[in-house]
Motif scaffolding. Sequence first.
Motif, mmCIF file in Angstrom:
data_model
loop_
_atom_site.group_PDB
_atom_site.id
_atom_site.type_symbol
_atom_site.label_atom_id
_atom_site.label_comp_id
_atom_site.label_asym_id
_atom_site.label_seq_id
_atom_site.Cartn_x
_atom_site.Cartn_y
_atom_site.Cartn_z
ATOM 1 N N LEU A 106 55.869 -24.976 26.887
ATOM 2 C CA LEU A 106 54.832 -23.807 26.479
ATOM 3 C C LEU A 106 54.327 -24.170 25.065
ATOM 4 O O LEU A 106 53.336 -24.041 24.839
ATOM 5 C CB LEU A 106 55.298 -22.554 26.982
ATOM 6 C CG LEU A 106 55.293 -22.417 28.601
ATOM 7 C CD1 LEU A 106 55.917 -20.795 28.709
ATOM 8 C CD2 LEU A 106 53.923 -22.561 29.156
ATOM 9 N N VAL A 107 55.217 -24.174 24.125
ATOM 10 C CA VAL A 107 55.138 -24.451 22.671
ATOM 11 C C VAL A 107 54.349 -25.463 22.418
ATOM 12 O O VAL A 107 53.450 -25.422 21.689
ATOM 13 C CB VAL A 107 56.535 -24.430 22.114
ATOM 14 C CG1 VAL A 107 56.265 -24.703 20.591
ATOM 15 C CG2 VAL A 107 57.178 -22.805 22.144
ATOM 16 N N VAL A 108 54.750 -26.645 22.980
ATOM 17 C CA VAL A 108 54.009 -27.680 22.732
ATOM 18 C C VAL A 108 52.591 -27.757 23.169
ATOM 19 O O VAL A 108 51.660 -28.012 22.268
ATOM 20 C CB VAL A 108 54.449 -29.066 23.259
ATOM 21 C CG1 VAL A 108 53.760 -30.281 23.096
ATOM 22 C CG2 VAL A 108 55.914 -29.229 22.720
ATOM 23 N N LYS A 109 52.271 -27.260 24.277
ATOM 24 C CA LYS A 109 50.903 -26.870 24.887
ATOM 25 C C LYS A 109 50.153 -26.092 24.008
ATOM 26 O O LYS A 109 48.965 -26.327 23.566
ATOM 27 C CB LYS A 109 51.145 -26.504 26.325
ATOM 28 C CG LYS A 109 49.612 -26.079 27.000
ATOM 29 C CD LYS A 109 49.757 -25.289 28.191
ATOM 30 C CE LYS A 109 48.425 -25.164 28.902
ATOM 31 N NZ LYS A 109 48.724 -24.446 30.129
ATOM 32 N N SER A 110 50.718 -25.003 23.544
ATOM 33 C CA SER A 110 50.194 -23.839 22.755
ATOM 34 C C SER A 110 49.655 -24.480 21.350
ATOM 35 O O SER A 110 48.921 -24.189 20.573
ATOM 36 C CB SER A 110 50.897 -22.621 22.819
ATOM 37 O OG SER A 110 50.462 -21.738 21.715
ATOM 38 N N LEU A 111 50.796 -25.188 20.734
ATOM 39 C CA LEU A 111 50.631 -25.857 19.351
ATOM 40 C C LEU A 111 49.273 -26.694 19.610
ATOM 41 O O LEU A 111 48.432 -26.726 18.614
ATOM 42 C CB LEU A 111 51.518 -26.555 18.827
ATOM 43 C CG LEU A 111 52.655 -25.910 18.700
ATOM 44 C CD1 LEU A 111 53.900 -26.953 18.063
ATOM 45 C CD2 LEU A 111 52.675 -24.795 17.355
ATOM 46 N N GLU A 112 48.915 -27.290 20.528
ATOM 47 C CA GLU A 112 47.812 -28.265 20.549
ATOM 48 C C GLU A 112 46.587 -27.315 20.623
ATOM 49 O O GLU A 112 45.529 -27.576 19.834
ATOM 50 C CB GLU A 112 48.097 -29.080 21.783
ATOM 51 C CG GLU A 112 46.715 -30.142 21.941
ATOM 52 C CD GLU A 112 46.933 -31.227 23.267
ATOM 53 O OE1 GLU A 112 46.075 -31.678 23.545
ATOM 54 O OE2 GLU A 112 48.082 -30.959 23.741
ATOM 55 N N MET A 113 46.642 -26.417 21.462
ATOM 56 C CA MET A 113 45.606 -25.646 21.719
ATOM 57 C C MET A 113 45.035 -24.593 20.269
ATOM 58 O O MET A 113 43.760 -24.581 19.888
ATOM 59 C CB MET A 113 45.737 -24.436 22.730
ATOM 60 C CG MET A 113 44.569 -23.378 22.966
ATOM 61 S SD MET A 113 44.930 -22.312 24.408
ATOM 62 C CE MET A 113 46.386 -21.548 23.775
ATOM 63 N N THR A 114 46.132 -24.210 19.580
ATOM 64 C CA THR A 114 45.870 -23.252 18.363
ATOM 65 C C THR A 114 45.641 -24.007 17.172
ATOM 66 O O THR A 114 44.924 -23.633 16.358
ATOM 67 C CB THR A 114 47.153 -22.542 18.341
ATOM 68 O OG1 THR A 114 48.231 -23.228 17.954
ATOM 69 C CG2 THR A 114 47.382 -21.394 19.137
ATOM 70 N N GLU A 115 46.104 -25.495 17.167
ATOM 71 C CA GLU A 115 45.644 -26.377 16.105
ATOM 72 C C GLU A 115 44.211 -26.596 16.200
ATOM 73 O O GLU A 115 43.545 -26.651 15.091
ATOM 74 C CB GLU A 115 46.413 -27.722 16.225
ATOM 75 C CG GLU A 115 46.151 -28.616 15.037
ATOM 76 C CD GLU A 115 47.289 -29.706 14.809
ATOM 77 O OE1 GLU A 115 46.970 -30.541 13.959
ATOM 78 O OE2 GLU A 115 47.805 -29.973 16.010
ATOM 79 N N ALA A 116 43.626 -26.679 17.393
ATOM 80 C CA ALA A 116 42.200 -26.821 17.472
ATOM 81 C C ALA A 116 41.408 -25.571 17.027
ATOM 82 O O ALA A 116 40.221 -25.721 16.465
ATOM 83 C CB ALA A 116 41.782 -27.164 19.124
ATOM 84 N N PHE A 117 41.989 -24.493 17.222
ATOM 85 C CA PHE A 117 41.531 -23.208 16.964
ATOM 86 C C PHE A 117 41.247 -23.021 15.481
ATOM 87 O O PHE A 117 40.111 -22.819 14.875
ATOM 88 C CB PHE A 117 42.427 -22.187 17.103
ATOM 89 C CG PHE A 117 42.471 -21.551 18.894
ATOM 90 C CD1 PHE A 117 41.625 -22.272 19.622
ATOM 91 C CD2 PHE A 117 43.216 -20.682 19.108
ATOM 92 C CE1 PHE A 117 41.337 -21.946 21.017
ATOM 93 C CE2 PHE A 117 43.289 -20.299 20.603
ATOM 94 C CZ PHE A 117 42.463 -20.949 21.380
ATOM 95 N N PHE A 118 42.236 -23.422 14.661
ATOM 96 C CA PHE A 118 42.253 -23.088 13.294
ATOM 97 C C PHE A 118 41.076 -24.106 12.571
ATOM 98 O O PHE A 118 40.648 -24.016 11.444
ATOM 99 C CB PHE A 118 43.444 -23.061 12.340
ATOM 100 C CG PHE A 118 44.390 -24.118 12.386
ATOM 101 C CD1 PHE A 118 43.888 -25.120 11.520
ATOM 102 C CD2 PHE A 118 45.469 -24.051 13.206
ATOM 103 C CE1 PHE A 118 45.042 -26.299 11.305
ATOM 104 C CE2 PHE A 118 46.617 -25.255 12.840
ATOM 105 C CZ PHE A 118 46.030 -26.047 12.138
ATOM 106 N N ASN A 119 41.298 -25.414 13.209
ATOM 107 C CA ASN A 119 40.382 -26.280 12.529
ATOM 108 C C ASN A 119 38.942 -26.151 12.839
ATOM 109 O O ASN A 119 38.084 -26.433 11.995
ATOM 110 C CB ASN A 119 40.891 -27.866 13.284
ATOM 111 C CG ASN A 119 41.929 -28.506 12.588
ATOM 112 O OD1 ASN A 119 41.756 -28.988 11.608
ATOM 113 N ND2 ASN A 119 43.001 -28.774 13.288
#
Length: 332
Positions: A106-119
Amino acid sequence: MKLRKLLLIISPLLFVAFGFYLKAQDSGEDILIQAITQNLANQHYDPVVIDDDFSLKAHALYLKNLDPNKRLFLRKDIAQLNKYQNEIDDETLNGSYEFFDLSVNLVVKSLEMTEAFFNEILSKPFDFDLEEEVEFGDETNYVETEEELKDRWRKYLKYNVLTRLHSDIKAQETKADSGFTPLSIDSLERRARNGVLKTHKDWYKRLNRLDRKERLSVYVNSLTAVYDPHTNYYPPKDKENFDIQMSGRLEGIGAQLQEKDGYIKVTRIVPGGPASLQGELKENDLILKVKQEGEEAVEIIDWKIDEAVKLIRGKKGTVVTLTVRKPDGKEK
């Protein structure tokens, strides 16, 4: 397998702290937790019972360690993890990692999603004329949807950019009488936004580099913290850092530091230490960058304090250069 115990006596109170290191870690993960809990049961000054109450406390500590500001997980993720609230004691006694494995996925999946957010969010200026509120702290709730999570990130990043922009404007005002040509607000905003972007890219780069052993240490330390805050498990890298601290082979700058609002703040200068003898670092200074001798300066805004301390310390006699912001806004 090797377990080491550290006894710390701090007058007038007595704390017993255990430092665990599993030498044959690659082949011993299946018995790691069993070995630690067995040792604690036999030697800890106040052993706890591995039951559902232990499970609930460990579960809460682990989620807080993983997502303290609730900017990673959605409610549906927490619902999956909450299914194990009363199961961690059984997994601990059996040496199984079903809950931990789910959390990593779940953490790995969320890191990918939120990294796209802040970019995406930091690619354009914020509207600072719009009055908004941003929530921090334990009382903040998990959000339901990805859209809500993205908006939480937007407000958090807006707050970070605004904080930097305000500091830069104040710093620029202090140079007004020195022939200094000030930058426009748009230029300062763009610089602040790019700075926040770089900080988060560096942060996520470190998070994405974590291997299974490093992630596992967070989980195991959430279990040992149920016993007391002074009981810790050290994976090989952290064990080496601990040995360095205890042996004195690396030294600090002689200052007490605090993590506050994304900055590392100097709260006290230790009399007789390097900072005290050098004389320029003062209480309430904010450390912006750290440069070890012969290396590039590294910006440490939004770093955790333990990561910043690792960068600041060095071999006795070597030079570390700090870029700080003084209380009047001047940088030195």
